[in-house]
Design a protein around this motif. Structure first.
Motif, PDB file in Angstrom:
ATOM      1  N   LYS A  94      56.238  -0.831  17.155  1.00 30.28           N
ATOM      2  CA  LYS A  94      55.603  -2.093  16.347  1.00 30.28           C
ATOM      3  C   LYS A  94      56.299  -2.128  14.820  1.00 30.28           C
ATOM      4  N   ASP A  95      56.008  -0.979  14.334  1.00 32.65           N
ATOM      5  CA  ASP A  95      56.743  -0.698  12.705  1.00 32.65           C
ATOM      6  C   ASP A  95      57.966  -1.008  12.757  1.00 32.65           C
ATOM      7  N   ALA A  96      58.753  -0.968  13.943  1.00 32.55           N
ATOM      8  CA  ALA A  96      60.272  -1.302  13.825  1.00 32.55           C
ATOM      9  C   ALA A  96      60.507  -3.065  13.920  1.00 32.55           C
ATOM     10  N   GLY A  97      59.422  -3.609  14.238  1.00 34.68           N
ATOM     11  CA  GLY A  97      59.491  -5.032  14.264  1.00 34.68           C
ATOM     12  C   GLY A  97      59.428  -5.531  15.756  1.00 34.68           C
ATOM     13  N   TYR A  98      58.872  -4.751  16.649  1.00 39.82           N
ATOM     14  CA  TYR A  98      58.931  -5.435  17.931  1.00 39.82           C
ATOM     15  C   TYR A  98      57.703  -5.976  17.982  1.00 39.82           C
ATOM     16  N   LYS A  99      57.607  -7.131  18.613  1.00 35.01           N
ATOM     17  CA  LYS A  99      56.262  -8.054  18.826  1.00 35.01           C
ATOM     18  C   LYS A  99      55.288  -7.403  19.745  1.00 35.01           C
ATOM     19  N   PRO A 100      54.202  -7.715  19.780  1.00 35.16           N
ATOM     20  CA  PRO A 100      53.207  -7.036  20.859  1.00 35.16           C
ATOM     21  C   PRO A 100      53.539  -7.212  22.300  1.00 35.16           C
ATOM     22  N   GLU A 101      54.036  -8.228  22.517  1.00 36.73           N
ATOM     23  CA  GLU A 101      54.190  -8.573  24.033  1.00 36.73           C
ATOM     24  C   GLU A 101      55.710  -7.557  24.629  1.00 36.73           C
ATOM     25  N   ASP A 128      69.169  -7.200  36.014  1.00 37.20           N
ATOM     26  CA  ASP A 128      67.728  -7.337  35.411  1.00 37.20           C
ATOM     27  C   ASP A 128      67.223  -5.715  35.752  1.00 37.20           C
ATOM     28  N   ALA A 129      67.947  -4.644  35.479  1.00 36.76           N
ATOM     29  CA  ALA A 129      67.680  -3.218  35.731  1.00 36.76           C
ATOM     30  C   ALA A 129      66.678  -3.143  34.563  1.00 36.76           C
ATOM     31  N   VAL A 130      66.001  -1.872  34.569  1.00 35.22           N
ATOM     32  CA  VAL A 130      65.207  -1.393  33.526  1.00 35.22           C
ATOM     33  C   VAL A 130      65.960   0.015  33.301  1.00 35.22           C
ATOM     34  N   ILE A 131      66.016   0.355  32.077  1.00 32.49           N
ATOM     35  CA  ILE A 131      66.663   1.841  31.971  1.00 32.49           C
ATOM     36  C   ILE A 131      65.400   2.623  31.126  1.00 32.49           C
ATOM     37  N   GLY A 132      65.073   3.591  31.785  1.00 31.70           N
ATOM     38  CA  GLY A 132      64.111   4.533  31.152  1.00 31.70           C
ATOM     39  C   GLY A 132      64.674   5.575  30.266  1.00 31.70           C
ATOM     40  N   CYS A 133      63.942   5.628  29.100  1.00 31.20           N
ATOM     41  CA  CYS A 133      64.379   6.497  28.228  1.00 31.20           C
ATOM     42  C   CYS A 133      64.007   8.114  28.347  1.00 31.20           C
ATOM     43  N   VAL A 134      64.997   8.972  28.457  1.00 31.56           N
ATOM     44  CA  VAL A 134      64.473  10.237  28.446  1.00 31.56           C
ATOM     45  C   VAL A 134      64.012  10.909  27.317  1.00 31.56           C
ATOM     46  N   CYS A 138      67.998  -2.813  23.932  1.00 28.27           N
ATOM     47  CA  CYS A 138      67.382  -4.359  23.525  1.00 28.27           C
ATOM     48  C   CYS A 138      68.363  -5.076  22.893  1.00 28.27           C
ATOM     49  N   GLN A 139      69.098  -4.448  22.191  1.00 24.04           N
ATOM     50  CA  GLN A 139      70.024  -5.191  21.344  1.00 24.04           C
ATOM     51  C   GLN A 139      71.382  -5.634  22.210  1.00 24.04           C
ATOM     52  N   ILE A 140      71.582  -4.989  23.234  1.00 20.65           N
ATOM     53  CA  ILE A 140      72.637  -5.086  24.109  1.00 20.65           C
ATOM     54  C   ILE A 140      72.319  -6.399  24.836  1.00 20.65           C
ATOM     55  N   ALA A 141      70.957  -6.434  25.473  1.00 21.38           N
ATOM     56  CA  ALA A 141      70.481  -6.995  26.317  1.00 21.38           C
ATOM     57  C   ALA A 141      69.867  -8.544  25.762  1.00 21.38           C
ATOM     58  N   GLY A 142      69.700  -8.304  24.303  1.00 21.59           N
ATOM     59  CA  GLY A 142      69.308  -9.670  23.670  1.00 21.59           C
ATOM     60  C   GLY A 142      67.958  -9.879  23.717  1.00 21.59           C
ATOM     61  N   ASN A 143      66.908  -8.829  24.487  1.00 24.35           N
ATOM     62  CA  ASN A 143      65.570  -9.050  24.572  1.00 24.35           C
ATOM     63  C   ASN A 143      65.107  -7.749  24.771  1.00 24.35           C
ATOM     64  N   ALA A 144      63.703  -7.507  25.089  1.00 23.84           N
ATOM     65  CA  ALA A 144      63.106  -6.252  25.410  1.00 23.84           C
ATOM     66  C   ALA A 144      62.538  -6.043  26.662  1.00 23.84           C
ATOM     67  N   VAL A 160      56.407  -4.787  22.933  1.00 26.63           N
ATOM     68  CA  VAL A 160      55.964  -3.499  22.957  1.00 26.63           C
ATOM     69  C   VAL A 160      55.166  -3.077  24.379  1.00 26.63           C
ATOM     70  N   GLU A 161      54.248  -3.938  24.850  1.00 24.82           N
ATOM     71  CA  GLU A 161      53.714  -3.966  26.062  1.00 24.82           C
ATOM     72  C   GLU A 161      54.903  -3.893  27.250  1.00 24.82           C
ATOM     73  N   ALA A 162      55.918  -4.811  26.830  1.00 23.87           N
ATOM     74  CA  ALA A 162      56.866  -4.586  28.061  1.00 23.87           C
ATOM     75  C   ALA A 162      57.541  -3.184  28.231  1.00 23.87           C
ATOM     76  N   ILE A 163      58.053  -2.500  26.913  1.00 25.46           N
ATOM     77  CA  ILE A 163      58.667  -1.130  26.855  1.00 25.46           C
ATOM     78  C   ILE A 163      57.636  -0.325  27.405  1.00 25.46           C
ATOM     79  N   MET A 164      56.531  -0.301  26.955  1.00 20.29           N
ATOM     80  CA  MET A 164      55.569   0.673  27.547  1.00 20.29           C
ATOM     81  C   MET A 164      55.202   0.844  28.896  1.00 20.29           C
ATOM     82  N   GLY A 165      55.557  -0.250  29.632  1.00 18.68           N
ATOM     83  CA  GLY A 165      54.803  -0.143  31.054  1.00 18.68           C
ATOM     84  C   GLY A 165      55.352  -1.460  31.711  1.00 18.68           C
ATOM     85  N   GLY A 166      55.199  -2.733  30.962  1.00 16.61           N
ATOM     86  CA  GLY A 166      55.239  -4.106  31.666  1.00 16.61           C
ATOM     87  C   GLY A 166      56.612  -4.180  32.324  1.00 16.61           C
TER      88      GLY A 166
END
Ligand SMILES: [Zn+2]
Length: 361
Positions: A334-341, A253-259, A292-298, A343-349
């Motif tokens: 969002k334009d790439a098809g990510y759902k609003p929730e 359940d790690a998070v990986i920050g994109c440089v 996200c593809q490796i994880a199967g979720n965002a 997007v929120e998770a990746i941006m900070g959630g």
């Protein structure tokens, strides 16, 4: 939408680079256009006012001690040669965060769940109409490279003093192999990870040598993150994560920050190509999407910009001039098809989840 950035060398930039965190990026650039003697750093991209303007509610601020003689060659007069000197550098940086937080209501140090709740309450109850100064940035101290921990046991004292995340290496340290320094954990490295598990310190695996990574994943029982690492599939150096490493991190359940550094986003990028050769919608998205593809979720991707960490605005993606622009990643997702929730998770959630679950009450 709140934004979290998991990696900014704020205190190092202030104390070594002479960049006062409280000053805006625009004012810093007036003083130092970024192409002068300190030019290696490039144009400033981080400022407290800019973080607020960009709704960056939380940052992980590093304690980064610079080795006197690194494997990257050359001497660094302001660097450390002994563990005690490394400790003094990190101590001075932690003091810097404390001092700014004491003097300036726009910065809050976060070391407990209660601190975080109170801080997030300011953002959620005030809404977007609130004056930015009232909201403030919350800062979680992260030690990048563990040489300032003189003996493994000292990690308890760092924890008591508010450090919540520790990475063992940058280059080689006394504890582990690091970037361009392959190798295993030392005995002290193993001991340190055991102690970190016991006290609830989060382990940051960015910069860690692969051999040390796999050893540590067996030894360490607590929460793991990669504060600022990209996909080795696209940028094939040991600074980034293989798909197997990403998979193992997701299982924990790690998070990986994109440089958000062009050289770490595209293997073929050079400064001559210019910042516009790298974009959020193509290159940043490609790294985030792979996680996200490796994880199967965002749930496992986030931002770990490393802004002002040795590169400037000329080396960041086309759409980003400073930390105030991170929000532009949201429409790209969002334009790439990510759902609003998502997007929120990746941006900070996602980062907020890690912090909420790991901070002591
Ligand atoms: Zn780094």
């Amino acid at each position: 939408m709140l934004i979290v950035d998991a990696h900014e060398d704020i205190a190092y930039s202030a104390l070594v680079g002479g960049r006062d965190f409280r000053m805006s990026v625009a004012d810093k650039r007036k003083n130092d256009p970024g192409d002068s003697a300190r030019g290696r750093e490039g144009q400033a991209t981080v400022g407290l006012p800019d973080l607020l303007e960009g709704s960056v509610a939380v940052v992980f601020g590093t304690l980064y001690a610079s080795p006197a003689r690194s494997q990257f060659g050359g001497d660094n007069a302001s660097g450390y040669a002994t563990p005690q000197q490394a400790e003094a550098q990190a101590r001075a940086q932690l003091d810097y965060y404390r001092r700014v937080a004491d003097e300036d209501p726009r910065l809050t140090l976060i070391s407990t769940g209660r601190d975080l709740e109170a801080h997030l309450m300011r953002w959620s109850s005030s809404g977007t109409a609130a004056p930015l100064d009232k909201l403030g940035v919350g800062l979680v101290p992260l030690m990048e490279g563990a040489d300032p921990i003189v003996k493994p046991d000292d990690v308890k004292r760092w924890f008591d003093d508010g450090v919540r995340i520790v990475g063992l290496s940058w280059g080689q340290t006394r504890y582990a192999g690091g970037t361009r320094a392959p190798g295993p954990l030392s005995d002290d490295g193993k001991k340190l990870l055991k102690l970190m598990s016991e006290i609830g310190m989060v382990w940051d695996v960015s910069h860690l040598a692969e051999e040390s990574f796999w050893q540590g994943m067996d030894i360490f029982q607590g929460r793991v993150i990669a504060s600022h690492s990209n996909c080795r599939e696209y940028v094939p150096t040991d600074r980034h994560l293989t798909d197997d490493m990403i998979r193992a991190l997701v299982e924990r359940d790690a998070v990986i920050g994109c440089v958000l550094y062009n050289r770490f986003l595209r293997a073929d990028w050079t400064p001559e190509k210019g910042k516009h050769a790298v974009t959020l919608k193509d290159d940043v998205l490609r790294h985030i999407d792979r996680v996200c593809q490796i994880a199967g979720n965002a749930r496992h991707a986030g931002i770990g910009s490393d802004f002002d960490g040795g590169f400037g605005a000329a080396s960041t993606p086309a759409e980003l001039d400073s930390v105030a622009d991170f929000g532009k990643l949201a429409p790209a997702l969002k334009d790439a098809g990510y759902k609003p929730e998502d997007v929120e998770a990746i941006m900070g959630g996602n980062w907020l989840r890690v912090v909420k679950e790991t901070l002591p009450r």
